[in-house]
Design an enzyme around this catalytic site. Structure first.
Site, PDB file in Angstrom:
ATOM      1  CB  CYS A  49      -1.038  -0.167   1.177  1.00 22.47           C
ATOM      2  SG  CYS A  49      -1.786   1.461   1.778  1.00 22.47           S
TER       3      CYS A  49
ATOM      4  CB  CYS B 245       0.049   1.729   4.208  1.00 21.99           C
ATOM      5  SG  CYS B 245      -1.191   1.058   3.934  1.00 21.99           S
TER       6      CYS B 245
END
Length: 107
Positions: free
Chosen positions: A31, A34
């Site tokens: 991600c 993230c």
């Protein structure tokens, strides 16, 4: 306080049922958002005014049982737990929203 990884379901249960209000970063290694917000989450964990909170990370791919039980659908998701219950949650890598959420749950 450094951000602590949660490496098992039992660790997660102990953390959310502990004496402290905690914030958990549900993330995944693939991600991009993230990865972008991870250093900011770490910096927030080191702010003196926020030291009353516990800061944790859960890799949703490694801890699927936790992710499923918490109904994590998108990453990153930040959730605040108190007395074993989720009391707030935000989805996305928005530092301002994260900071506002943290400030709203400081005991």
């Amino acid at each position: 306080m450094p951000v602590e990884p949660i490496n098992s379901y039992d660790d997660f249960q102990k953390a959310i049922k502990g004496d402290k209000t905690i914030v958990v970063d549900f993330w995944a290694s693939w991600c991009g958002p993230c990865k972008a917000i991870s250093p900011i989450f770490q910096q927030l964990s080191e702010i003196d005014d926020l030291d009353v909170l516990g800061f944790y990370k859960v890799d949703v791919d490694a801890q699927t049982r936790i992710a499923e039980e918490m109904e994590i659908r998108a990453m990153p998701t930040f959730a605040v737990f108190k007395d074993g219950k989720k009391i707030q949650e935000i989805v996305g890598a928005d530092p301002r929203s994260l900071m506002l959420m943290l400030n709203s749950v400081i005991p």
